[in-house]
Scaffold this motif. Structure first.
Motif, PDB file in Angstrom:
ATOM      1  N   GLU A 175       0.828  -1.210   0.000  1.00  8.24           N
ATOM      2  CA  GLU A 175       0.000   0.000   0.000  1.00  8.24           C
ATOM      3  C   GLU A 175       0.860   1.257   0.000  1.00  8.24           C
ATOM      4  N   LEU A 176       2.019   1.185   0.658  1.00  9.18           N
ATOM      5  CA  LEU A 176       2.916   2.337   0.672  1.00  9.18           C
ATOM      6  C   LEU A 176       3.504   2.574  -0.715  1.00  9.18           C
ATOM      7  N   LEU A 177       3.773   1.517  -1.463  1.00  8.43           N
ATOM      8  CA  LEU A 177       4.250   1.695  -2.833  1.00  8.43           C
ATOM      9  C   LEU A 177       3.204   2.435  -3.663  1.00  8.43           C
ATOM     10  N   ASP A 178       1.941   2.053  -3.531  1.00 12.96           N
ATOM     11  CA  ASP A 178       0.875   2.751  -4.253  1.00 12.96           C
ATOM     12  C   ASP A 178       0.853   4.234  -3.873  1.00 12.96           C
ATOM     13  N   TYR A 179       1.047   4.501  -2.594  1.00 12.00           N
ATOM     14  CA  TYR A 179       1.068   5.881  -2.091  1.00 12.00           C
ATOM     15  C   TYR A 179       2.235   6.658  -2.708  1.00 12.00           C
ATOM     16  N   LEU A 180       3.416   6.050  -2.724  1.00 11.34           N
ATOM     17  CA  LEU A 180       4.598   6.720  -3.275  1.00 11.34           C
ATOM     18  C   LEU A 180       4.440   6.984  -4.768  1.00 11.34           C
ATOM     19  N   LEU A 181       3.859   6.033  -5.482  1.00 10.30           N
ATOM     20  CA  LEU A 181       3.611   6.230  -6.911  1.00 10.30           C
ATOM     21  C   LEU A 181       2.647   7.393  -7.136  1.00 10.30           C
TER      22      LEU A 181
END
Length: 248
Positions: A89-95
């Motif tokens: 979920e953090l990867l989605d946020y960073l993207l």
């Protein structure tokens, strides 16, 4: 300072990184090594990493510690490099937070060790990214990239905040969380047990006028509970910018 394996893989491809380069969620001081060939900026969620970069000479104006990138620093980047986080979920946020700052035709890079789940995370590199593929692999790590070929949705932090009502150990309050924060979106069983035990402990009878430190505050649930229960003056501390934002 020793670089971790994902950074060593990036170093094998460092000739690619020129122009304006943003590192999101860096894990060590590798960004500083590119200063002679690129305009390097870092967006750290870890205060410890941000301080490491300061010690090796990356200027204050090229570093940012916070829950979202400070758009006032650079208008657009030629490259955005993301280190694979533990939470998908953090990867989605960073993207979502970085793609609006990538130039049309600019490259988004994702690097991580095999155990981090980076291989499956490449599926998250979707439109407006195109031509996504593997660039290199070594030291049990993978490096992927893609090109921005369309408009990225403007980022709004509030869209990523989860809010919920919690009733625990005699207190009721609203909690907030952001992807990447410990126990995102829920009260973990260990914290609930701790608060239930604190409620019964003799410690609670003598803290109304105390100054307390919540070290590793996460989403702030312990600070919130203690303040509502005792009225004590509480300072919340965490290495994570996302945790500090959630605690606010």
């Amino acid at each position: 300072m020793t670089l971790n394996p994902p950074s060593l893989l990036l170093a094998r491809n460092e000739a690619q990184f020129t122009g304006n380069v943003l590192f999101a969620n860096p894990e060590d001081t590798f960004p500083q090594t590119l200063m002679s060939q690129a305009n390097v900026y870092t967006w750290c969620q870890s205060k410890a990493v941000d301080e490491q970069l300061a010690r090796v000479g990356l200027p204050d104006e090229q570093r940012h510690f916070g829950a979202e990138w400070d758009a006032g620093r650079v208008e657009a980047f030629d490259h955005v490099i993301i280190y694979q986080p533990k939470a998908k979920e953090l990867l989605d946020y960073l993207l979502a937070a970085t793609l609006p700052h990538l130039k049309q035709g600019g490259q988004l890079w994702l690097v991580g060790d095999n155990k981090s789940g980076v291989k499956s995370s490449v599926k998250r590199l979707t439109a407006p990214l195109e031509e996504v593929g593997k660039v290199d692999s070594a030291k049990h790590c993978l490096l992927f990239n893609g090109y921005l070929r369309g408009e990225a949705k403007p980022f709004a932090l509030n869209d990523w905040v989860t809010r919920w009502q919690e009733d625990v150990a005699g207190q009721s309050f609203t909690l907030c969380s952001i992807p990447g924060v410990f126990g995102h979106g829920k009260l973990d069983k260990g914290t609930a047990l701790l608060l239930e035990q604190l409620e019964q402990h003799r410690f609670m009878s003598d803290v109304a006028h105390a100054r307390l430190l919540d070290f590793g505050c996460g989403d702030g649930v312990i600070s919130m509970w203690l303040h509502k229960r005792t009225g004590a003056n509480i300072s919340a501390l965490d290495d994570s910018a996302l945790a500090l934002k959630a605690t606010e």
